[in-house]
Design an enzyme around this catalytic site. Sequence first.
Site, PDB file in Angstrom:
ATOM      1  CE  LYS A   1     -12.923   0.166  -9.060  1.00  0.00           C
ATOM      2  NZ  LYS A   1     -11.831  -0.606  -8.414  1.00  0.00           N
TER       3      LYS A   1
ATOM      4  CG  ASP B   1      -2.187   0.803   1.067  1.00  0.00           C
ATOM      5  OD1 ASP B   1      -2.096   2.009   0.775  1.00  0.00           O
ATOM      6  OD2 ASP B   1      -3.275   0.232   1.229  1.00  0.00           O
TER       7      ASP B   1
ATOM      8  CE1 TYR C   1     -14.597   3.410  -8.248  1.00  0.00           C
ATOM      9  CE2 TYR C   1     -16.881   2.886  -8.765  1.00  0.00           C
ATOM     10  CZ  TYR C   1     -15.731   2.629  -8.058  1.00  0.00           C
ATOM     11  OH  TYR C   1     -15.693   1.583  -7.169  1.00  0.00           O
TER      12      TYR C   1
END
Length: 260
Positions: free
Chosen positions: A169, A44, A165
């Site tokens: 996706k 991360d 977005y």
Amino acid sequence: MGRLDGKVAIITGAGSGQGAEEARIFAEEARIFAKEGAKVVATDIQVEKVKAVAEEITGSGGEALSFNHDVTKQEDWDMVVKETVDRFGKIDILINNAGIGGAEGFGLIDTVDLNAWNKFMTVNATSNFLGIKAVVPEMRKNGKGSIVNISSMAGMIGGAAGVHYTASKGATRLLTKGAAVELGPDNIRVNSIHPGFINTPMTSVVLENEEMKSGALKDIPLGIVGEPEDVAYLALFLASDEARFITGAEHLIDGGQTAK
């Protein structure tokens, strides 16, 4: 013998939200899947958070590494792969979980600027391409592997006020299918998971507003919000050899929302 005994799993975005839950599902002693035996590499850009996840795993008897990892940079992927192989000798599983959304994922198409579009496509889609590209040579050495791309129900259906977005996706969904076809002969499986409303920091903009939350629940036939562990259990199954005949498939986990 555990379902993931001896396997090595890289999980991106493991500092918070779904990623951290998946890391714990693989290796936390307090949970039922801790006995399944995976060695976890948690990555991360939230360095302290991902370090805490790895320490939690090792503190409960598991094996884990953590790395500061920008998933949009190929050199970071090369580093994570090298360090993983140096420590654990191989890579069996990749969970491409890192992504962005939340309030910055909303906006009518004529108000979304090119920088926002490029950011979402890079973080949510290009990063998955880079991850697959980085781990495939090591998975080929194993003679098999499992890659799970965390997409969204927004990658399956259209929706207003968030085309950057949904497009990112949706790109992940078709990247998954293309990679599955290409890598099938190498016995490398590639699947995507498409969560609906899951209780993570990414959805807090909705879930912390009672009016917005109430409206969201009305659209979910089960009438509840999902938890990170719900996604993690599905990722665990797809990562395991129990899913050996599943590839190129999208798996909705949305309480029935997209069935309406």
